[in-house]
Design a protein around this motif. Structure first.
Motif, PDB file in Angstrom:
ATOM      1  N   GLU A  59       0.848  -1.210   0.000  1.00  0.00           N
ATOM      2  CA  GLU A  59       0.000   0.000   0.000  1.00  0.00           C
ATOM      3  C   GLU A  59       0.872   1.244   0.000  1.00  0.00           C
ATOM      4  O   GLU A  59       0.596   2.219  -0.701  1.00  0.00           O
ATOM      5  CB  GLU A  59      -0.886   0.016   1.252  1.00  0.00           C
ATOM      6  N   MET A  60       1.935   1.198   0.805  1.00  0.00           N
ATOM      7  CA  MET A  60       2.866   2.325   0.863  1.00  0.00           C
ATOM      8  C   MET A  60       3.578   2.518  -0.476  1.00  0.00           C
ATOM      9  O   MET A  60       3.771   3.651  -0.933  1.00  0.00           O
ATOM     10  CB  MET A  60       3.894   2.112   1.976  1.00  0.00           C
ATOM     11  N   VAL A  61       3.964   1.406  -1.108  1.00  0.00           N
ATOM     12  CA  VAL A  61       4.606   1.477  -2.423  1.00  0.00           C
ATOM     13  C   VAL A  61       3.670   2.170  -3.417  1.00  0.00           C
ATOM     14  O   VAL A  61       4.075   3.089  -4.140  1.00  0.00           O
ATOM     15  CB  VAL A  61       4.970   0.066  -2.947  1.00  0.00           C
ATOM     16  N   ALA A  62       2.409   1.741  -3.423  1.00  0.00           N
ATOM     17  CA  ALA A  62       1.422   2.322  -4.349  1.00  0.00           C
ATOM     18  C   ALA A  62       1.232   3.816  -4.079  1.00  0.00           C
ATOM     19  O   ALA A  62       1.199   4.628  -5.008  1.00  0.00           O
ATOM     20  CB  ALA A  62       0.090   1.587  -4.215  1.00  0.00           C
ATOM     21  N   ASP A  63       1.126   4.183  -2.787  1.00  0.00           N
ATOM     22  CA  ASP A  63       0.978   5.602  -2.418  1.00  0.00           C
ATOM     23  C   ASP A  63       2.193   6.415  -2.871  1.00  0.00           C
ATOM     24  O   ASP A  63       2.054   7.507  -3.426  1.00  0.00           O
ATOM     25  CB  ASP A  63       0.820   5.754  -0.897  1.00  0.00           C
ATOM     26  N   ALA A  64       3.384   5.876  -2.605  1.00  0.00           N
ATOM     27  CA  ALA A  64       4.621   6.594  -2.932  1.00  0.00           C
ATOM     28  C   ALA A  64       4.732   6.837  -4.434  1.00  0.00           C
ATOM     29  O   ALA A  64       5.067   7.945  -4.874  1.00  0.00           O
ATOM     30  CB  ALA A  64       5.832   5.812  -2.432  1.00  0.00           C
ATOM     31  N   LEU A  65       4.428   5.803  -5.209  1.00  0.00           N
ATOM     32  CA  LEU A  65       4.540   5.934  -6.668  1.00  0.00           C
ATOM     33  C   LEU A  65       3.470   6.869  -7.228  1.00  0.00           C
ATOM     34  O   LEU A  65       3.738   7.667  -8.128  1.00  0.00           O
ATOM     35  CB  LEU A  65       4.465   4.555  -7.325  1.00  0.00           C
ATOM     36  N   THR A  66       2.260   6.791  -6.665  1.00  0.00           N
ATOM     37  CA  THR A  66       1.195   7.717  -7.089  1.00  0.00           C
ATOM     38  C   THR A  66       1.592   9.152  -6.766  1.00  0.00           C
ATOM     39  O   THR A  66       1.419  10.065  -7.593  1.00  0.00           O
ATOM     40  CB  THR A  66      -0.143   7.375  -6.392  1.00  0.00           C
ATOM     41  N   ALA A  67       2.134   9.358  -5.566  1.00  0.00           N
ATOM     42  CA  ALA A  67       2.587  10.699  -5.166  1.00  0.00           C
ATOM     43  C   ALA A  67       3.646  11.215  -6.130  1.00  0.00           C
ATOM     44  O   ALA A  67       3.640  12.388  -6.517  1.00  0.00           O
ATOM     45  CB  ALA A  67       3.141  10.655  -3.740  1.00  0.00           C
ATOM     46  N   HIS A 122      11.813   2.232   1.848  1.00  0.00           N
ATOM     47  CA  HIS A 122      12.108   2.775   0.509  1.00  0.00           C
ATOM     48  C   HIS A 122      10.918   3.578  -0.019  1.00  0.00           C
ATOM     49  O   HIS A 122      11.103   4.595  -0.701  1.00  0.00           O
ATOM     50  CB  HIS A 122      12.477   1.648  -0.463  1.00  0.00           C
ATOM     51  N   SER A 123       9.711   3.147   0.335  1.00  0.00           N
ATOM     52  CA  SER A 123       8.507   3.900  -0.053  1.00  0.00           C
ATOM     53  C   SER A 123       8.507   5.275   0.604  1.00  0.00           C
ATOM     54  O   SER A 123       8.201   6.289  -0.034  1.00  0.00           O
ATOM     55  CB  SER A 123       7.245   3.135   0.361  1.00  0.00           C
ATOM     56  N   THR A 124       8.863   5.299   1.895  1.00  0.00           N
ATOM     57  CA  THR A 124       8.931   6.581   2.609  1.00  0.00           C
ATOM     58  C   THR A 124       9.989   7.485   1.982  1.00  0.00           C
ATOM     59  O   THR A 124       9.786   8.698   1.867  1.00  0.00           O
ATOM     60  CB  THR A 124       9.255   6.347   4.106  1.00  0.00           C
ATOM     61  N   ASN A 125      11.109   6.904   1.572  1.00  0.00           N
ATOM     62  CA  ASN A 125      12.158   7.703   0.923  1.00  0.00           C
ATOM     63  C   ASN A 125      11.647   8.340  -0.367  1.00  0.00           C
ATOM     64  O   ASN A 125      11.966   9.498  -0.666  1.00  0.00           O
ATOM     65  CB  ASN A 125      13.383   6.825   0.619  1.00  0.00           C
ATOM     66  N   ILE A 126      10.841   7.590  -1.121  1.00  0.00           N
ATOM     67  CA  ILE A 126      10.251   8.161  -2.341  1.00  0.00           C
ATOM     68  C   ILE A 126       9.319   9.309  -1.967  1.00  0.00           C
ATOM     69  O   ILE A 126       9.345  10.377  -2.596  1.00  0.00           O
ATOM     70  CB  ILE A 126       9.487   7.073  -3.142  1.00  0.00           C
ATOM     71  N   ALA A 127       8.517   9.104  -0.933  1.00  0.00           N
ATOM     72  CA  ALA A 127       7.591  10.152  -0.472  1.00  0.00           C
ATOM     73  C   ALA A 127       8.362  11.417  -0.087  1.00  0.00           C
ATOM     74  O   ALA A 127       7.945  12.542  -0.407  1.00  0.00           O
ATOM     75  CB  ALA A 127       6.772   9.640   0.713  1.00  0.00           C
ATOM     76  N   GLU A 128       9.481  11.241   0.599  1.00  0.00           N
ATOM     77  CA  GLU A 128      10.305  12.394   1.003  1.00  0.00           C
ATOM     78  C   GLU A 128      10.849  13.133  -0.217  1.00  0.00           C
ATOM     79  O   GLU A 128      10.959  14.357  -0.209  1.00  0.00           O
ATOM     80  CB  GLU A 128      11.454  11.926   1.899  1.00  0.00           C
ATOM     81  N   ASN A 129      11.172  12.383  -1.264  1.00  0.00           N
ATOM     82  CA  ASN A 129      11.661  13.017  -2.492  1.00  0.00           C
ATOM     83  C   ASN A 129      10.570  13.807  -3.199  1.00  0.00           C
ATOM     84  O   ASN A 129      10.846  14.822  -3.835  1.00  0.00           O
ATOM     85  CB  ASN A 129      12.252  11.955  -3.427  1.00  0.00           C
ATOM     86  N   VAL A 130       9.322  13.337  -3.065  1.00  0.00           N
ATOM     87  CA  VAL A 130       8.194  14.083  -3.646  1.00  0.00           C
ATOM     88  C   VAL A 130       8.037  15.425  -2.927  1.00  0.00           C
ATOM     89  O   VAL A 130       7.836  16.464  -3.565  1.00  0.00           O
ATOM     90  CB  VAL A 130       6.881  13.267  -3.570  1.00  0.00           C
TER      91      VAL A 130
END
Length: 220
Positions: A131-139, A199-207
């Motif tokens: 779920e976090m992966v999906a959220d991160a990629l959507t973000a 890793h999902s959180t790291n993507i979110a931080e980059n967004v």
């Protein structure tokens, strides 16, 4: 000037499409690795392991494309930030693919030994991470900070579940010393799932960085 801008946007969209393809492959590898664990499917686990090069090659192509964009388009500040974030996101996705391979390797290590417990909570933890992966990629694809924050907020629940599962698994060792290898491998699997969430959180931080120019630690 308009043509140059249009050309840059076109190249950037192509970069995102390549990342979408890479992310889809990584997600499939993660799901296949979990399926292999549940069904003790060694053949599927080995396919996950052997398919890792495909994701690595895509990451390499994305990096080449991004560097070409920087070299030929002379991007302005926000565009440069967008390319920078694209590079970081592709690295995070590649590491997710590595976690899938690690899970598959644990499946091979466990082999056909009967599971010491019903594997219901580990797949549930994986669902939370996915779920976090999906959220991160959507973000990332929509450049939406609110979805990025929503992703990061779920990390604590994954961490809590990780702690509980490790405690429970370690409690099985004194009663089932002959299954120590399996217990250790299942603990590794939990750790790899927890890393996927990170890793999902790291993507979110980059967004967030992309949209605000600020580096924030969303884990706190």
């Amino acid at each position: 000037m308009m043509n140059t801008r249009s050309n840059f946007d076109q190249n950037l969209n192509q970069l995102k499409k390549m990342q979408l393809e890479m992310a889809a492959k990584a997600e499939k590898r993660i799901k296949d690795a979990m399926l292999a664990l549940l069904n003790q499917d060694i053949d599927l686990a080995n396919r996950v392991i052997s398919g890792d090069n495909e994701i690595d090659e895509l990451e390499h192509e994305i990096h080449e494309k991004a560097l070409m964009l920087i070299a030929t388009e002379s991007p302005v500040a926000r565009d440069l930030r967008r390319i920078n974030v694209a590079l970081k996101v592709s690295s995070e996705v590649e590491r997710m693919g590595d976690m899938a391979v690690n899970i598959a390797k644990s499946v091979v290590q466990i082999g056909k030994d009967k599971h010491i417990k019903e594997l219901a909570d580990i797949p549930h933890m994986m669902e939370m991470a996915l779920e976090m992966v999906a959220d991160a990629l959507t973000a990332f694809y929509t450049e939406d900070i609110s979805i990025a924050r929503q992703c990061a907020e779920k990390d604590d629940a994954v961490d809590d579940m990780f702690g509980k599962l490790i405690h429970e698994l370690m409690g099985h060792i004194p009663k089932n010393p002959e299954s120590t290898n399996q217990i250790i491998q299942l603990s590794f699997v939990c750790r790899f799932i927890e890393r996927i969430a990170d890793h999902s959180t790291n993507i979110a931080e980059n967004v967030v960085f992309l949209e605000t120019g600020k580096r924030l630690n969303l884990n706190h």
